[in-house]
Write a protein that holds these residues in place. Structure first.
Motif, PDB file in Angstrom:
ATOM      1  N   ALA A  10     -83.159  36.342 -60.874  1.00  9.20           N
ATOM      2  CA  ALA A  10     -83.744  35.366 -61.798  1.00  9.20           C
ATOM      3  C   ALA A  10     -83.626  33.965 -61.223  1.00  9.20           C
ATOM      4  O   ALA A  10     -84.592  33.190 -61.226  1.00  9.20           O
ATOM      5  CB  ALA A  10     -83.043  35.456 -63.161  1.00  9.20           C
ATOM      6  N   VAL A  11     -82.421  33.677 -60.708  1.00 10.99           N
ATOM      7  CA  VAL A  11     -82.232  32.355 -60.099  1.00 10.99           C
ATOM      8  C   VAL A  11     -83.190  32.182 -58.926  1.00 10.99           C
ATOM      9  O   VAL A  11     -83.803  31.124 -58.745  1.00 10.99           O
ATOM     10  CB  VAL A  11     -80.765  32.196 -59.643  1.00 10.99           C
ATOM     11  CG1 VAL A  11     -80.605  30.932 -58.796  1.00 10.99           C
ATOM     12  CG2 VAL A  11     -79.837  32.139 -60.836  1.00 10.99           C
ATOM     13  N   GLY A  12     -83.370  33.242 -58.154  1.00  8.52           N
ATOM     14  CA  GLY A  12     -84.279  33.180 -57.014  1.00  8.52           C
ATOM     15  C   GLY A  12     -85.696  32.867 -57.451  1.00  8.52           C
ATOM     16  O   GLY A  12     -86.374  32.020 -56.857  1.00  8.52           O
ATOM     17  N   LEU A  13     -86.121  33.538 -58.535  1.00 11.21           N
ATOM     18  CA  LEU A  13     -87.473  33.320 -59.042  1.00 11.21           C
ATOM     19  C   LEU A  13     -87.667  31.866 -59.455  1.00 11.21           C
ATOM     20  O   LEU A  13     -88.655  31.215 -59.075  1.00 11.21           O
ATOM     21  CB  LEU A  13     -87.732  34.229 -60.244  1.00 11.21           C
ATOM     22  CG  LEU A  13     -88.307  35.609 -59.926  1.00 11.21           C
ATOM     23  CD1 LEU A  13     -88.503  36.384 -61.226  1.00 11.21           C
ATOM     24  CD2 LEU A  13     -89.636  35.457 -59.205  1.00 11.21           C
ATOM     25  N   VAL A  14     -86.698  31.378 -60.240  1.00 10.07           N
ATOM     26  CA  VAL A  14     -86.812  30.009 -60.729  1.00 10.07           C
ATOM     27  C   VAL A  14     -86.897  29.043 -59.554  1.00 10.07           C
ATOM     28  O   VAL A  14     -87.726  28.122 -59.526  1.00 10.07           O
ATOM     29  CB  VAL A  14     -85.627  29.670 -61.646  1.00 10.07           C
ATOM     30  CG1 VAL A  14     -85.610  28.184 -61.965  1.00 10.07           C
ATOM     31  CG2 VAL A  14     -85.708  30.494 -62.915  1.00 10.07           C
ATOM     32  N   SER A  15     -86.025  29.286 -58.556  1.00 10.57           N
ATOM     33  CA  SER A  15     -86.004  28.329 -57.449  1.00 10.57           C
ATOM     34  C   SER A  15     -87.296  28.416 -56.650  1.00 10.57           C
ATOM     35  O   SER A  15     -87.798  27.408 -56.144  1.00 10.57           O
ATOM     36  CB  SER A  15     -84.796  28.574 -56.557  1.00 10.57           C
ATOM     37  OG  SER A  15     -85.044  29.649 -55.692  1.00 10.57           O
ATOM     38  N   ARG A  16     -87.842  29.640 -56.551  1.00 11.38           N
ATOM     39  CA  ARG A  16     -89.124  29.726 -55.842  1.00 11.38           C
ATOM     40  C   ARG A  16     -90.208  28.999 -56.635  1.00 11.38           C
ATOM     41  O   ARG A  16     -91.050  28.295 -56.075  1.00 11.38           O
ATOM     42  CB  ARG A  16     -89.504  31.181 -55.592  1.00 11.38           C
ATOM     43  CG  ARG A  16     -89.940  31.413 -54.144  1.00 11.38           C
ATOM     44  CD  ARG A  16     -90.169  32.888 -53.882  1.00 11.38           C
ATOM     45  NE  ARG A  16     -88.978  33.671 -54.138  1.00 11.38           N
ATOM     46  CZ  ARG A  16     -88.999  34.884 -54.688  1.00 11.38           C
ATOM     47  NH1 ARG A  16     -90.131  35.432 -55.056  1.00 11.38           N
ATOM     48  NH2 ARG A  16     -87.876  35.542 -54.880  1.00 11.38           N
ATOM     49  N   GLY A  17     -90.167  29.137 -57.965  1.00 11.02           N
ATOM     50  CA  GLY A  17     -91.131  28.432 -58.802  1.00 11.02           C
ATOM     51  C   GLY A  17     -91.032  26.936 -58.608  1.00 11.02           C
ATOM     52  O   GLY A  17     -92.036  26.224 -58.411  1.00 11.02           O
ATOM     53  N   LEU A  18     -89.778  26.469 -58.607  1.00  8.14           N
ATOM     54  CA  LEU A  18     -89.601  25.038 -58.398  1.00  8.14           C
ATOM     55  C   LEU A  18     -89.967  24.650 -56.985  1.00  8.14           C
ATOM     56  O   LEU A  18     -90.463  23.548 -56.744  1.00  8.14           O
ATOM     57  CB  LEU A  18     -88.148  24.646 -58.704  1.00  8.14           C
ATOM     58  CG  LEU A  18     -87.770  24.753 -60.176  1.00  8.14           C
ATOM     59  CD1 LEU A  18     -86.307  24.403 -60.366  1.00  8.14           C
ATOM     60  CD2 LEU A  18     -88.638  23.827 -61.021  1.00  8.14           C
ATOM     61  N   SER A  31     -94.418  21.062 -52.181  1.00  8.59           N
ATOM     62  CA  SER A  31     -95.239  21.706 -51.157  1.00  8.59           C
ATOM     63  C   SER A  31     -95.424  20.839 -49.913  1.00  8.59           C
ATOM     64  O   SER A  31     -96.106  21.229 -48.988  1.00  8.59           O
ATOM     65  CB  SER A  31     -96.605  22.041 -51.745  1.00  8.59           C
ATOM     66  OG  SER A  31     -97.166  20.829 -52.228  1.00  8.59           O
ATOM     67  N   ARG A  32     -94.833  19.665 -49.874  1.00  9.61           N
ATOM     68  CA  ARG A  32     -94.990  18.723 -48.747  1.00  9.61           C
ATOM     69  C   ARG A  32     -96.464  18.339 -48.528  1.00  9.61           C
ATOM     70  O   ARG A  32     -96.893  18.011 -47.450  1.00  9.61           O
ATOM     71  CB  ARG A  32     -94.405  19.319 -47.463  1.00  9.61           C
ATOM     72  CG  ARG A  32     -92.884  19.271 -47.482  1.00  9.61           C
ATOM     73  CD  ARG A  32     -92.328  19.635 -46.135  1.00  9.61           C
ATOM     74  NE  ARG A  32     -92.325  21.072 -45.938  1.00  9.61           N
ATOM     75  CZ  ARG A  32     -91.931  21.653 -44.815  1.00  9.61           C
ATOM     76  NH1 ARG A  32     -91.559  20.930 -43.796  1.00  9.61           N
ATOM     77  NH2 ARG A  32     -91.932  22.953 -44.705  1.00  9.61           N
ATOM     78  N   ASP A  33     -97.241  18.456 -49.610  1.00 15.73           N
ATOM     79  CA  ASP A  33     -98.665  18.129 -49.509  1.00 15.73           C
ATOM     80  C   ASP A  33     -98.851  16.800 -50.257  1.00 15.73           C
ATOM     81  O   ASP A  33     -98.827  16.752 -51.496  1.00 15.73           O
ATOM     82  CB  ASP A  33     -99.470  19.266 -50.159  1.00 15.73           C
ATOM     83  CG  ASP A  33    -100.955  18.993 -50.105  1.00 15.73           C
ATOM     84  OD1 ASP A  33    -101.327  17.850 -49.762  1.00 15.73           O
ATOM     85  OD2 ASP A  33    -101.720  19.923 -50.388  1.00 15.73           O
TER      86      ASP A  33
END
Lengths: 578, 475
Positions: free
Chosen positions: A540-548, A553-555
């Protein structure tokens, strides 16, 4: 110093010193039939104290007999072992564990502190585990030792609970302090059944009987020690000593009577069909112990303990003699024996006395004490005690049938070992040349043979039962002799009996078959199910951090767009709100 | 005095870490052992000079963080004294174990910091101070496991850290709530609400560990180096049981939690018994057996009776000694063979390394609760506490737990007999690693064997503290 430690006689001397100390302590108590002004601590309704191991040594007359039997047999076993196992490279640890074994037995018999009793009781279980597994290189010894330890220790939980219940009921853990007066006993059925569980395991009674015959891979002197004077004897002793706590309970006594009845006949029948001398003697012990429990169930513990002492002498004699035979022919299989009376006269004559005592022939101690047990059963048939009249009658009949079978198997073993032709020589195999064992092994046999007679001095004689039991024994022995004269090989083993009725299956198959898959499932569950929430949390923590992470995006263009949109939204909100 | 008892191992520990380049490992280990011995001696002095009137011996009280009301309150109570004694003893033995040429001085330093933090937990009378020490012990333990452990230890160490930190967060919230309801942060003045009690229980339950919060433990134990495993089992798990004893057991709301605690403890006993029966890794097996022993302690605590208190303290101390010995023995095997796998070590240790095998068997027998050795009395008193039901449980719950505990004892016997059969007995197959006990191992294990036998034969040494007459001073 090193050579002294290696000397076998050091351990004999250690045991002898222990024996002398115990003798000095116990002999004066033999005739003391009462105890004086004893001030009990605690009392019904009080909270028992936290456990302690103060020794609280105290001997009842009957316990004095048993403790003397224990040190005597143990000393003889140590002497015998110097010749039997002295060459063994682990002789030292073996001899030391025997000493520990003896100390534990003394603790069980010589104390009034129930915790000390429990410690001794379980240390004996540990010692028998170590000694049965003495030849731990062989799979049989490992299995036998593990089984003995597991069965006895699980049954010992009964004793632990019994002690707890006694403490809660009488407010003390002192055996005398808690001893209830006539009619004042409480929780009798609970205590009785728990004690029964403990002694059924320790003394190898049905249905926990199978560890004792399986313990035969242990060295033969140890078998003698376990069967005669310690381990299994402690079970009978405990049942007798605790009797006041459950003497009023018809349920507990009936359960004990049923267990004893089943076990005595079963053990005797199994002993009759064995092809191995040592195993046959083991079944014989199971059966004889049941006879003692029958006496306890008939509310005559004295008779049971008398038989325990007599049995200790002649069963130690038989096992040590069996060791001499094994020493001579290299195995305990009956097929390898035969015709041994000429090369081994001392073993022959002493074991003859032992078998006579087992069969209950006048004037050995075995006759008198078995007679007392039968008399006690006869006394219980009037139904005045806690045991119902019908139960007592059944038990008496079973005991008489057992006497018949006992005489039969004793005669059979005697004939097969000492008479008949020597086994035919196998081609290519050098036949062992049977010879008499060294004096350190035959000496104890002679002592025990003398004891088998000496212990009958002063035993009561009940003429009616005596005549009856002699007739039964003679009939049993006569039947076997007759079959032998007619040329029977005396090997009766119909299929179900040869497999000992499959009574061992629950322990060898069913329980392991249950425990193994369950434990594997538990391990799997532990890995795959219980561990879900930390892993779920991690993902779950992984998902949230990926979402954040998507947001960063460095764009720069996207950052600017989001920024502009945000400003727009804020402005609109601000305008609308104002 | 108590400040000195804590400061000495802390200071020496930090010194060893700072000066790790200038010292040999052997020297550092001797220094560490000396520091722990000094600490132990000071604790004995404190306890010997206790005053009958107060509940804490050698109490120190100084202002610390005024706005929060947290004070530096240290002292030794009748509950913490056995824990502190055992911790210092194990600390000395861990340092002695490290007396070897290949020891890193900083490992000794970390061992000292961990031991001193644990002593700090047992000596704190202030809840916040206790929490600080509780956290202080974590980080060095992460280093010990991650840097000196076997393969995969980094992952196991991080798992351990995350589990306990999550537990600590709950614990801190619980302490804050309880202190708001109580009069101060002093532990005896805390007043828990149900929520606070549940949070505190959860926090300590992770540490103890109570099934099903235990999955960090086998990984951490099997990956940690020998001293790490010993400290984890003997000292760290005790932080959990000690916390339950001083925070949860006296709480007004313990009745809401006790049935769950009792059943979780009893299930843990059975669960770990089954799990041990299928283990191949000796250190994992010992780790699971720890869960079972902690189950007995938790079960005893949940009865909230005097007997249960004595059972919990005795069980904790005995577990520290027995499992410490088991881990030292398993560690010696791992040193020799590079693995703790029962199959890889092979059979017949009785023949290959008799003294090590005998020590291992003795430790196993003590761990399965043979009467006359230390492991028995804690279990026995737990059974008695359950039989008497206690103040907060109901009879069905207590007696169900009692039945499960008995089943667990049977399973414990079974799996240790299996392990002995696979390791100690059997046809010996010689291995290049075969080497019997060295002098250092004899000293460390001998001291533990002695302690186990003495405590087993004279349980009064500890139990006299908890005879109903002397118990009035318990917080």
């Amino acid at each position: 110093m090193r050579s002294v430690l290696r000397s076998h006689w050091l351990y004999v001397a250690l045991t002898a010193v222990l024996a002398i100390v115990v003798a000095v302590w116990a002999v004066p108590d033999l005739r003391e039939r009462s105890w004086f002004a004893y001030a009990p601590g605690g009392g019904p309704g009080l909270t028992p104290p936290l456990p302690s191991l103060s020794p609280d040594l105290f001997l009842f007359p009957a316990s004095a007999q048993i403790v003397l039997l224990a040190v005597g047999v143990c000393l003889l076993v140590q002497i015998y072992s110097t010749a039997y196992l002295g060459h063994h490279r682990r002789y030292r640890s073996y001899a030391l564990v025997i000493v520990l074994f003896l100390v534990a037995m003394i603790a069980v018999v010589g104390t009034t502190n129930l915790w000390v009793l429990l410690v001794g009781w379980e240390v004996m279980g540990l010692c028998s585990y170590l000694l049965i597994g003495h030849e731990w290189e062989t799979g049989e010894a490992r299995a036998g030792a593990a089984k003995a330890f597991l069965v006895t220790r699980i049954a010992d939980l009964g004793l632990v609970l019994a002690i707890l219940v006694i403490g809660e009921t009488y407010g003390t853990y002192d055996l005398i302090g808690a001893l209830p007066f006539e009619g004042e006993a409480r929780n009798t059925t609970a205590i009785g059944l728990l004690v029964l569980v403990a002694v059924v395991g320790k003394s190898a009674q049905f249905p926990l009987h199978s560890w004792l015959p399986d313990a035969m891979p242990g060295p033969t002197p140890i078998t003698a020690l376990i069967h005669a004077a310690t381990m299994v004897a402690a079970g009978v002793y405990l049942a007798a000593r605790m009797l006041p706590f459950y003497a009023d309970s018809a349920i507990a006594l009936t359960a004990m009577a049923v267990v004893a009845g089943i076990t005595m006949l079963m053990g005797a029948v199994f002993a009759l069909v064995q092809t191995d001398l040592k195993r046959a003697l083991a079944w014989s012990t199971v059966s004889q112990l049941a006879l003692m429990f029958a006496a306890v169930a008939a509310s005559d513990p004295e008779a049971g303990l008398d038989h325990l002492v007599a049995h200790g002498a002649f069963k130690a004699l038989l096992f040590l003699g069996c060791g001499c035979l094994m020493h001579a022919v290299g195995t305990s299989a009956l097929s390898a024996m035969g015709g041994l009376r000429r090369p081994m006269p001392v073993t022959f004559w002493t074991m003859t006395i032992g078998f006579a005592a087992l069969a209950g022939i006048v004037p050995t101690a075995g006759f008198f004490t078995k007679d007392s047990v039968l008399h006690a059963l006869r006394g219980a048939t009037d139904g005045d005690g806690a045991l119902a009249s019908g139960t007592a009658w059944t038990l008496l009949v079973v005991a008489l049938v057992t006497s018949f079978v006992t005489a039969a198997y004793a005669t059979r073993l005697w004939l097969l070992a000492f008479f008949g032709p020597a086994p035919a020589e196998q081609p290519g195999v050098v036949a062992p040349d049977p010879h008499e064992a060294p004096w350190a092994m035959t000496g104890p046999l002679v002592v025990l043979a003398v004891a088998t007679f000496a212990l009958s001095i002063g035993q009561p004689l009940h003429l009616g039962t005596g005549v009856l039991s002699t007739a039964v024994a003679v009939a049993g022995a006569g039947a076997v002799l007759l079959a032998w004269r007619r040329g029977s090989a005396l090997s009766w083993a119909p299929a179900p009996l040869a497999g000992e009725l499959g009574l061992d299956r629950p322990f060898t198959h069913w329980i392991p078959a249950l425990v193994r898959p369950v434990s594997r499932t538990v391990v799997d569950l532990d890995r795959d199910a219980v561990d879900v929430y930390p892993r779920g949390g991690a993902s779950a923590v992984g998902l949230v951090s990926r979402g954040l992470g998507l947001v960063q995006s460095r764009d720069v263009q996207r950052y600017a767009t989001v920024l502009a949109a945000g400003v727009l939204v804020l402005v609109v909100v601000g305008v609308v709100a104002s | 005095v108590i400040v000195a008892a804590l400061a000495v191992p802390f200071a020496i520990g930090l010194l060893l870490i700072a000066g790790r380049a200038h010292l040999s490992g052997r020297m550092a280990a001797w220094l560490g052992a000396a520091a722990m011995t000094a600490s132990l001696a000071l604790y004995v002095v404190i306890w010997a000079g206790r005053d009958a009137g107060t509940y804490a011996a050698g109490a120190v009280d100084a202002p610390w963080i005024e706005p929060l009301g947290a004070r530096l309150q240290l002292g030794v109570t009748v509950i913490s004294w056995p824990f502190a004694l055992m911790t210092a003893f194990i600390g000395i033995l861990c340092c002695l174990w490290l007396v070897a040429t290949d020891t890193a001085p900083s490992l000794v330093g970390l061992v000292l910091v961990i031991s001193a933090s644990a002593l700090g937990v047992f000596s704190s009378l202030d809840a916040l101070l206790l929490f600080v020490f509780f956290e202080l012990a974590l980080i060095p333990m992460w280093f010990v496991i991650a840097w000196w452990g076997s393969a995969g230890s980094r992952r196991a160490a991080t798992r351990f850290l995350l589990f306990t930190v999550a537990g600590s967060a709950l614990l801190l919230v619980g302490i804050v709530i309880a202190s708001l309801h109580g009069s101060s942060l002093e532990i005896i003045n805390l007043r828990t609400t149900t929520v606070a009690a549940v949070l505190i229980t959860l926090g300590f339950a992770v540490k103890t560990p109570i099934v099903p919060l235990h999955t960090w433990l086998p990984d951490a134990h099997s990956a940690a180096p020998t001293v790490g495993s010993v400290l984890l089992a003997a000292v760290f798990l005790k932080l959990g049981t000690y916390g339950l004893l001083v925070f949860v057991a006296p709480s007004d709301h313990v009745a809401d939690i006790a049935p769950y605690l009792a059943i979780a403890g009893a299930i843990g006993i059975v669960w770990s018994g089954f799990a041990c029966y299928a283990q191949d890794d000796l250190k994992r097996l010992i780790a699971y057996s720890s869960i079972g022993h902690m189950g007995f302690v938790v079960f005893a605590i949940s009865t909230r009776s005097e007997v249960g208190l004595a059972a919990a303290v005795f069980g904790s101390v005995a577990h520290g000694l027995v499992t410490g010995l088991l881990f030292f023995a398993a560690g010696s095997l791992k040193d020799r063979f590079g693995t703790a796998s029962i199959a890889a070590i092979g059979r017949g240790l009785y023949g290959r390394m008799p003294w090590l095998a005998v020590t291992l068997v003795l430790a196993a027998v003590a761990s399965l609760g043979l009467p006359g050795l230390a492991g028995f009395w804690g279990e026995l008193l737990s059974l008695r506490a359950a039989y008497e039901v206690g103040e907060v449980l109901t009879k069905p719950v207590a007696w169900t737990g009692l039945g499960l505990a008995l089943l667990g004892i049977a399973l414990t016997t079974a799996y240790f007999v299996r392990a002995i059969r696979l390791l100690a007995q059997g046809e010996p197959v010689p291995h290049v690693g075969d080497r019997d006990l060295g002098r250092r191992e004899v000293v460390v294990m001998g001291a533990l064997v002695l302690a186990i036998v003495v405590l087993g034969l004279a349980p009064q040494l500890l139990l006299d503290l908890y005879e109903p007459t002397s118990i009035a001073v318990a917080p």
